[in-house]
Structure formats: structure tokens, C-alpha cells
Design a protein around this motif. Structure first.
Motif, PDB file in Angstrom:
ATOM      1  N   ILE A 147       0.714  -1.187   0.045  1.00 31.09           N
ATOM      2  CA  ILE A 147      -0.061   0.052   0.097  1.00 31.09           C
ATOM      3  C   ILE A 147       0.901   1.318   0.135  1.00 31.09           C
ATOM      4  O   ILE A 147       0.758   2.170  -0.830  1.00 31.09           O
ATOM      5  CB  ILE A 147      -0.908   0.029   1.040  1.00 31.09           C
ATOM      6  N   ARG A 148       1.734   1.249   0.904  1.00 32.57           N
ATOM      7  CA  ARG A 148       2.689   2.467   1.033  1.00 32.57           C
ATOM      8  C   ARG A 148       3.384   2.617  -0.294  1.00 32.57           C
ATOM      9  O   ARG A 148       3.807   3.944  -0.572  1.00 32.57           O
ATOM     10  CB  ARG A 148       3.644   2.156   2.139  1.00 32.57           C
ATOM     11  N   SER A 149       3.900   1.490  -1.212  1.00 29.12           N
ATOM     12  CA  SER A 149       4.677   1.832  -2.214  1.00 29.12           C
ATOM     13  C   SER A 149       3.636   1.972  -3.452  1.00 29.12           C
ATOM     14  O   SER A 149       4.282   1.835  -4.643  1.00 29.12           O
ATOM     15  CB  SER A 149       5.371   0.525  -2.376  1.00 29.12           C
ATOM     16  N   GLU A 150       2.438   1.850  -3.143  1.00 31.49           N
ATOM     17  CA  GLU A 150       1.189   2.168  -4.259  1.00 31.49           C
ATOM     18  C   GLU A 150       1.493   1.040  -5.195  1.00 31.49           C
ATOM     19  O   GLU A 150       0.641   1.085  -6.189  1.00 31.49           O
ATOM     20  CB  GLU A 150       1.536   3.257  -4.840  1.00 31.49           C
ATOM     21  N   ILE A 151       1.697  -0.152  -4.831  1.00 34.07           N
ATOM     22  CA  ILE A 151       1.705  -1.213  -5.565  1.00 34.07           C
ATOM     23  C   ILE A 151       0.232  -1.878  -5.704  1.00 34.07           C
ATOM     24  O   ILE A 151      -0.456  -2.289  -6.594  1.00 34.07           O
ATOM     25  CB  ILE A 151       2.778  -2.542  -5.133  1.00 34.07           C
TER      26      ILE A 151
END
Length: 275
Positions: A147-151
Motif C-alpha cells: 500500500i505504501r509503495s502504491e503497488i
């Protein structure tokens, strides 16, 4: 993806059926073994052994082996997320030996629910919906890391198909770090509405979960609308309610005219009305 590992990610919403492909299957499924594992469990569970389904495991009735050696799961629950490993074992000189490498299928399950246990809410009240992605942590990479890396991204969408944003004051959208949960709070609902949580993986829509908020139908005791039909009984009822006023007018008129009769004016009027 880790080098040398056959890895597939499957996203599904709870309540749906899913088909997990076995990328290393041989010409028949008698050599196929499926193993299930989850980060929170210390031991792997064998689901299919050499083409035969195990019957001494949880939810075995929801599992089946497809003709192409895929693993079918009916009515997926949030407890089904995790790692599924497909292996091939053949008989070599009386001993089973594994052929090829493991084929990993990571199952991610999206579950949408309401904070209220009631199936309906009263008009004007608020409701909080929860959208959680149950995801297997592999090689130290968790759902929150993605989520944090927007994957991976979670979006709320209204019934018109419009994505909701945090800047809209009509909604409150929060993300719980550590649990991969997105919550949506809506207020002053006056009609049935449908809300959808969508999951994208590398900007591609993978699955979505829908929740319908139903408003309970409650009659307003202060305003009662009664349909009036022009029937004989209705007219008689109206005449009965109007009788006191008519009687009073008739009495006044009779007195002014100085009429005297052996029968009371009330009786005359009532007889006239009911005839």
C-alpha cells in the motif's frame, strides 16, 4: 517476484468462487499435490495428495481438483487467504520424487463489512463500512508495504461509479496501517445506497466488494394519510360526524319560526339523514 520461483497473485472478494491454476502440472493430475500455508500458521496443510482430496481438513467440502489440476475453492472466506503451493510428484523406482519446482499462488481476499450488526438503519443516521484486504506476507513484504509503495491501492466508489476522496466533507475515509483496512463513514443517509471497495494491483483493477446500505421503512405517526373512497359507507360516516352541526342549525331555525311539534327536532333531523 523472487528469482527461480513460479509466483502468481490472485485477488478475490469473499463469497465468490476462485480457480487457482497449477503452472507446473503434468499430463495428468495423479501426480498433483496442493499445499496451503499462511504466515500465522507454523505448519503447512496438505489439501490434495497425488490427485486425491484430503477429507480430514477444514472446509474440505469447498475444495475440488479441476481437470487441468487447478484448485477450485467455492464461497471463499477471509480465512482462505494465504499461500497455495502446487507440486508434482511421480513414482521413480517405487519412490515418489518431486518433478520441477514449486508453483506458488498467493490468494488475497477482499472483505467488505459494516460496523452495525443490523441489516437496516434508520434514515438520517450514519454508517461505517470496513474494507480489508487479507493478504499473505511473503519474503518480508506485507500488504501495508504494498500500500505504501502504491503497488496495491484500495478505493471507495459510490453507486454512480465515482471514486470518493478524502477532500469530500460528506465522507470520512481512513486507512488503518498494520491491518490493510480502509474505512468509510457516511452520514445523513436518507435512501438505499450501494458502496464498492476496489482493489488495484499495479494500477490494474483486480477485484471489488460491494455493500448495500438499506434504510428501514418507518411510518411517521404524526402524519397519517388515509385514502378516502366515495363509497356508501364513507358518506354515512361523514353524515354522522356532521350531524351535531346540522341538528344545532335546525333547532335554531325551528325556535325562530316558532314551530311546535310533538316530536323533538333532533329526531326529525336524524330521521331525515338516515333515510
Amino acid at each position: 517476484k523472487i528469482t527461480g520461483v513460479d509466483e502468481t497473485h490472485v485477488f478475490i472478494s469473499s463469497g465468490e468462487n476462485v480457480r487457482l491454476l497449477c503452472n507446473n502440472a503434468l499430463h495428468d493430475c495423479k501426480s498433483t499435490t496442493w499445499i496451503y500455508n499462511r504466515f500465522s500458521r507454523s505448519e503447512a496443510v496438505e489439501l490434495i495428495n497425488l490427485g486425491m482430496k484430503k477429507t480430514d481438513i477444514e472446509r474440505h467440502e469447498s475444495l475440488s481438483l479441476g481437470s487441468d489440476c487447478c484448485l477450485n475453492i467455492k464461497n471463499v472466506t477471509k480465512e482462505d487467504y494465504g499461500s497455495y503451493i502446487c507440486q508434482q510428484w511421480t513414482d521413480v523406482n517405487g519412490q515418489h520424487q518431486q518433478q520441477g519446482t514449486d508453483a506458488y499462488v498467493f490468494l488475497h481476499v477482499l472483505h467488505v463489512s459494516s460496523s452495525s450488526s443490523q441489516t437496516e438503519i434508520s434514515a438520517g443516521h450514519s454508517v461505517t463500512l470496513s474494507c480489508q484486504l487479507y493478504s499473505y506476507s511473503f519474503a518480508g513484504v506485507s500488504c501495508d508495504d504494498w500500500i505504501r509503495s502504491e503497488i496495491i491501492q484500495l478505493f471507495w466508489v459510490n453507486q454512480a461509479g465515482v471514486k470518493l476522496t478524502r477532500s469530500d466533507s460528506r465522507y470520512q475515509i481512513l486507512f488503518s496501517s498494520g491491518h490493510c483496512i480502509s474505512t468509510l463513514n457516511t452520514t445523513h443517509l436518507n435512501e438505499n445506497s450501494e458502496w464498492k471497495c476496489e482493489v488495484t494491483h499495479r494500477n490494474q483493477l483486480k477485484t471489488s466488494g460491494t455493500y448495500t446500505v438499506r434504510i428501514s421503512a418507518q411510518a411517521d405517526s404524526a402524519i397519517a394519510v388515509i385514502p378516502v373512497h366515495k363509497t356508501k359507507s364513507t358518506l354515512k360516516t361523514f353524515a354522522v360526524f356532521a350531524a351535531p352541526t346540522v341538528i344545532l342549525l335546525q333547532i335554531i331555525c325551528a325556535r325562530r319560526a316558532g314551530r311546535k311539534d310533538s316530536q323533538h327536532p333532533e329526531e326529525i333531523v336524524m330521521n331525515t339523514i338516515l333515510e
